[in-house]
Motif scaffolding. Structure first.
Motif, PDB file in Angstrom:
ATOM      1  N   ARG A 157       0.920  -1.170   0.321  1.00 18.56           N
ATOM      2  CA  ARG A 157      -0.147  -0.569   0.332  1.00 18.56           C
ATOM      3  C   ARG A 157       0.858   1.264   0.139  1.00 18.56           C
ATOM      4  O   ARG A 157       0.220   2.324  -0.783  1.00 18.56           O
ATOM      5  CB  ARG A 157      -0.418  -0.219   0.891  1.00 18.56           C
ATOM      6  N   MET A 158       1.852   1.388   0.789  1.00 15.24           N
ATOM      7  CA  MET A 158       2.675   2.382   0.866  1.00 15.24           C
ATOM      8  C   MET A 158       3.163   2.131  -0.938  1.00 15.24           C
ATOM      9  O   MET A 158       3.753   4.027  -0.799  1.00 15.24           O
ATOM     10  CB  MET A 158       3.915   1.916   1.767  1.00 15.24           C
ATOM     11  N   LEU A 159       3.727   1.385  -1.157  1.00 20.64           N
ATOM     12  CA  LEU A 159       4.689   1.354  -2.717  1.00 20.64           C
ATOM     13  C   LEU A 159       3.117   2.353  -3.619  1.00 20.64           C
ATOM     14  O   LEU A 159       3.660   3.145  -3.991  1.00 20.64           O
ATOM     15  CB  LEU A 159       4.729   0.271  -3.415  1.00 20.64           C
ATOM     16  N   GLN A 160       2.257   2.267  -3.305  1.00 27.72           N
ATOM     17  CA  GLN A 160       1.054   2.503  -3.903  1.00 27.72           C
ATOM     18  C   GLN A 160       0.749   3.969  -3.928  1.00 27.72           C
ATOM     19  O   GLN A 160       0.596   4.367  -4.566  1.00 27.72           O
ATOM     20  CB  GLN A 160      -0.029   1.879  -4.637  1.00 27.72           C
ATOM     21  N   GLU A 161       1.340   4.562  -3.020  1.00 30.12           N
ATOM     22  CA  GLU A 161       0.665   6.061  -2.603  1.00 30.12           C
ATOM     23  C   GLU A 161       1.611   6.099  -2.715  1.00 30.12           C
ATOM     24  O   GLU A 161       1.076   7.595  -2.963  1.00 30.12           O
ATOM     25  CB  GLU A 161       0.066   5.572  -1.175  1.00 30.12           C
ATOM     26  N   GLU A 162       2.980   5.565  -2.163  1.00 28.38           N
ATOM     27  CA  GLU A 162       4.481   6.529  -1.885  1.00 28.38           C
ATOM     28  C   GLU A 162       5.023   6.720  -3.012  1.00 28.38           C
ATOM     29  O   GLU A 162       6.281   7.464  -3.299  1.00 28.38           O
ATOM     30  CB  GLU A 162       4.967   6.840  -0.812  1.00 28.38           C
ATOM     31  N   GLY A 163       5.146   5.698  -4.339  1.00 27.06           N
ATOM     32  CA  GLY A 163       5.596   5.641  -4.863  1.00 27.06           C
ATOM     33  C   GLY A 163       7.127   5.133  -4.725  1.00 27.06           C
ATOM     34  O   GLY A 163       7.683   4.355  -5.845  1.00 27.06           O
ATOM     35  N   THR A 164       7.677   4.204  -3.317  1.00 21.42           N
ATOM     36  CA  THR A 164       8.588   3.661  -2.980  1.00 21.42           C
ATOM     37  C   THR A 164       8.235   2.893  -1.882  1.00 21.42           C
ATOM     38  O   THR A 164       7.070   3.069  -0.896  1.00 21.42           O
ATOM     39  CB  THR A 164       9.360   4.666  -2.775  1.00 21.42           C
ATOM     40  N   ARG A 165       8.460   1.578  -2.099  1.00 23.26           N
ATOM     41  CA  ARG A 165       8.188   0.795  -1.051  1.00 23.26           C
ATOM     42  C   ARG A 165       9.325   1.547   0.426  1.00 23.26           C
ATOM     43  O   ARG A 165      10.061   1.900   0.040  1.00 23.26           O
ATOM     44  CB  ARG A 165       8.526  -0.673  -1.464  1.00 23.26           C
ATOM     45  N   PRO A 166       8.520   0.858   1.837  1.00 24.01           N
ATOM     46  CA  PRO A 166       9.689   1.690   2.987  1.00 24.01           C
ATOM     47  C   PRO A 166      10.144   0.607   3.071  1.00 24.01           C
ATOM     48  O   PRO A 166      10.832  -0.641   3.185  1.00 24.01           O
ATOM     49  CB  PRO A 166       7.863   0.654   3.638  1.00 24.01           C
ATOM     50  N   GLN A 167      11.418   1.538   3.795  1.00 26.51           N
ATOM     51  CA  GLN A 167      12.388   0.423   3.571  1.00 26.51           C
ATOM     52  C   GLN A 167      12.331  -0.096   5.584  1.00 26.51           C
ATOM     53  O   GLN A 167      13.011  -0.860   6.175  1.00 26.51           O
ATOM     54  CB  GLN A 167      13.760   1.339   3.492  1.00 26.51           C
ATOM     55  N   GLY A 168      11.838   0.578   6.053  1.00 25.95           N
ATOM     56  CA  GLY A 168      11.922   0.860   7.598  1.00 25.95           C
ATOM     57  C   GLY A 168      10.870  -0.018   8.529  1.00 25.95           C
ATOM     58  O   GLY A 168       9.183   0.834   7.628  1.00 25.95           O
ATOM     59  N   TRP A 169      10.431  -0.019   9.757  1.00 27.06           N
ATOM     60  CA  TRP A 169      10.052  -0.694   9.618  1.00 27.06           C
ATOM     61  C   TRP A 169       9.682  -0.627  11.988  1.00 27.06           C
ATOM     62  O   TRP A 169      10.718  -0.668  12.024  1.00 27.06           O
ATOM     63  CB  TRP A 169       9.475  -2.082   9.578  1.00 27.06           C
ATOM     64  N   LEU A 170       8.660   0.576  11.934  1.00 28.54           N
ATOM     65  CA  LEU A 170       7.979  -0.082  13.255  1.00 28.54           C
ATOM     66  C   LEU A 170       7.246  -0.416  13.453  1.00 28.54           C
ATOM     67  O   LEU A 170       5.887   0.278  13.584  1.00 28.54           O
ATOM     68  CB  LEU A 170       8.358   1.593  14.373  1.00 28.54           C
ATOM     69  N   GLY A 171       6.926  -1.380  14.650  1.00 23.62           N
ATOM     70  CA  GLY A 171       5.947  -2.286  14.777  1.00 23.62           C
ATOM     71  C   GLY A 171       5.012  -0.968  15.907  1.00 23.62           C
ATOM     72  O   GLY A 171       4.925  -0.277  16.581  1.00 23.62           O
ATOM     73  N   PRO A 172       3.496  -1.336  15.575  1.00 22.80           N
ATOM     74  CA  PRO A 172       2.455  -0.838  16.724  1.00 22.80           C
ATOM     75  C   PRO A 172       2.789  -0.826  18.278  1.00 22.80           C
ATOM     76  O   PRO A 172       2.951  -2.187  18.639  1.00 22.80           O
ATOM     77  CB  PRO A 172       1.375  -1.407  16.017  1.00 22.80           C
ATOM     78  N   PHE A 173       2.656  -0.392  19.080  1.00 24.16           N
ATOM     79  CA  PHE A 173       3.096  -0.041  20.219  1.00 24.16           C
ATOM     80  C   PHE A 173       4.496  -0.990  20.604  1.00 24.16           C
ATOM     81  O   PHE A 173       4.590  -1.401  21.297  1.00 24.16           O
ATOM     82  CB  PHE A 173       2.452  -1.381  21.204  1.00 24.16           C
ATOM     83  N   ILE A 174       5.296  -0.635  19.632  1.00 26.41           N
ATOM     84  CA  ILE A 174       6.717  -1.464  19.334  1.00 26.41           C
ATOM     85  C   ILE A 174       6.381  -2.823  19.638  1.00 26.41           C
ATOM     86  O   ILE A 174       7.619  -3.064  20.536  1.00 26.41           O
ATOM     87  CB  ILE A 174       7.794  -0.504  20.528  1.00 26.41           C
ATOM     88  N   SER A 175       5.830  -3.862  19.378  1.00 26.71           N
ATOM     89  CA  SER A 175       5.460  -4.495  19.148  1.00 26.71           C
ATOM     90  C   SER A 175       5.830  -5.878  18.185  1.00 26.71           C
ATOM     91  O   SER A 175       5.991  -5.592  16.952  1.00 26.71           O
ATOM     92  CB  SER A 175       3.879  -5.389  19.461  1.00 26.71           C
ATOM     93  N   GLN A 176       7.047  -6.423  18.933  1.00 22.67           N
ATOM     94  CA  GLN A 176       7.419  -8.006  17.505  1.00 22.67           C
ATOM     95  C   GLN A 176       6.620  -9.483  18.935  1.00 22.67           C
ATOM     96  O   GLN A 176       6.540  -9.315  19.666  1.00 22.67           O
ATOM     97  CB  GLN A 176       9.037  -7.739  17.962  1.00 22.67           C
ATOM     98  N   SER A 177       6.706  -9.979  17.974  1.00 17.24           N
ATOM     99  CA  SER A 177       6.685 -11.432  17.583  1.00 17.24           C
ATOM    100  C   SER A 177       7.761 -12.343  18.004  1.00 17.24           C
ATOM    101  O   SER A 177       8.512 -11.563  17.641  1.00 17.24           O
ATOM    102  CB  SER A 177       5.850 -12.515  16.617  1.00 17.24           C
ATOM    103  N   ALA A 178       8.249 -13.662  18.344  1.00 20.56           N
ATOM    104  CA  ALA A 178       9.507 -13.986  18.338  1.00 20.56           C
ATOM    105  C   ALA A 178       9.874 -13.918  16.468  1.00 20.56           C
ATOM    106  O   ALA A 178      11.643 -14.472  16.064  1.00 20.56           O
ATOM    107  CB  ALA A 178       9.118 -15.706  18.709  1.00 20.56           C
ATOM    108  N   HIS A 179       9.288 -14.473  15.484  1.00 22.80           N
ATOM    109  CA  HIS A 179       8.800 -14.230  14.003  1.00 22.80           C
ATOM    110  C   HIS A 179       9.622 -13.186  14.064  1.00 22.80           C
ATOM    111  O   HIS A 179      10.086 -12.475  11.503  1.00 22.80           O
ATOM    112  CB  HIS A 179       8.030 -15.245  13.464  1.00 22.80           C
TER     113      HIS A 179
END
Length: 300
Positions: A142-164
């Motif tokens: 969706r970000m590729l569609q809206e911004e013209g470039t795919r996001p390189q970075g990630w921050l999980g909501p609530f800075i939440s991560q799973s083991a995977h």
């Protein structure tokens, strides 16, 4: 689910014992601000409203955060635009559906857009690997569609991560993450799919939610902390390159009595423009990934 009690995601190294390098233009301190732009599903708990314990339909918390998108974000945009400083926009996917117009001024400025989940009403920790992969792909596409470039970075909501999460980030094409804050320099982070770069993000300290809400810091003390940290890191960066990062949210720093903090902190930082690199986490990651001095030792 059980977890290995030994952290083998990155090797220990003290910052004073590492190779020295520079940021662009010979700077030794990289500076970035992350603006969290979030949308919530009405009727699901968006988090505390900081008055009493929230209860369904959680209207106070929803309205408080909606204020940030309706009003606060414009004040924040103006603060950075007036001083010509870049921003990293950490956007929930649902913002594109709920209020896409608020992102336009940042897009026109050329600010970086960072993946920040579908909505802040869900956490990756609660997902199966298949569900989490679906989220990462949905945000990427969706970000590729809206911004013209795919996001390189990630921050999980609530800075939440799973083991995977780290493996899935690499699998779905993200080159850096902000979820792990354990250093003042970007560090390679081991995954079973190859390394990913962990860029410093102020999840615990120079972040308006834990500072102002969880620790009850006054506005004046928060401003003083941001300036004191910058001054200290600028001095230390003479010996080792560092990243100075600040995290803000539209509904907190966009309040009329608080946005002046941003103006004054930015003015202070900009007095040192010849000594710093005011940038975005994506540019920081791109620079480090090309450095021959910094290699992913023990993270493959």
């Amino acid at each position: 689910m059980t977890f290995d009690t030994k952290n083998d995601r990155y090797p220990f190294s003290q910052i004073t014992a590492r190779p020295t390098y520079e940021w662009p233009n010979g700077a030794r301190l990289a500076v970035y601000f992350a603006l969290n732009v979030e949308a919530f599903e009405f009727g699901r708990n968006p988090g505390p409203d900081f008055t009493t314990m929230p209860a369904a339909p959680f209207h106070r918390g929803f309205a408080y955060r909606d204020y940030g998108n309706r009003v606060g974000i414009t004040r924040i945009h103006n603060a950075f635009a007036e001083q010509d400083n870049p921003l990293a926009v950490l956007a929930n996917l649902s913002v594109y559906d709920a209020c896409p117009e608020i992102l336009v001024p940042f897009r026109e400025r050329g600010d970086e857009f960072v993946g920040h989940g579908r909505t802040n009403s869900e956490r990756q920790l609660d997902m199966t690997p298949e569900q989490e992969r679906e989220v990462l792909v949905a945000v990427r596409d969706r970000m590729l569609q809206e911004e013209g470039t795919r996001p390189q970075g990630w921050l999980g909501p609530f800075i939440s991560q799973s083991a995977h999460t780290p493996e899935l980030l690499v699998e779905t094409g993200y080159s850096y993450m902000l979820d792990w804050w354990f250093d003042d320099q970007p560090q390679y982070f081991r995954t079973d799919n190859g390394p990913i770069l962990a860029v410093p993000y102020p999840s615990m300290e120079m972040n308006d939610i834990p500072a102002l809400i969880n620790r009850g810091m006054s506005d004046r003390d928060f401003e003083a902390m941001l300036i004191a940290a910058f001054d200290q890191q600028l001095r230390e960066s003479e010996h080792a390159p560092q990243v100075y990062a600040v995290s803000i949210h539209t509904f907190l720093m966009g309040q009329p009595h608080r946005v002046g903090i941003l103006h004054r902190v930015l003015e202070h930082i900009n007095r040192h423009q010849d000594e710093i690199w005011f940038t975005t986490p994506g540019a920081i990651a791109e620079h480090v990934l090309q450095l021959p001095e910094v290699q992913p030792t023990g993270t493959t």
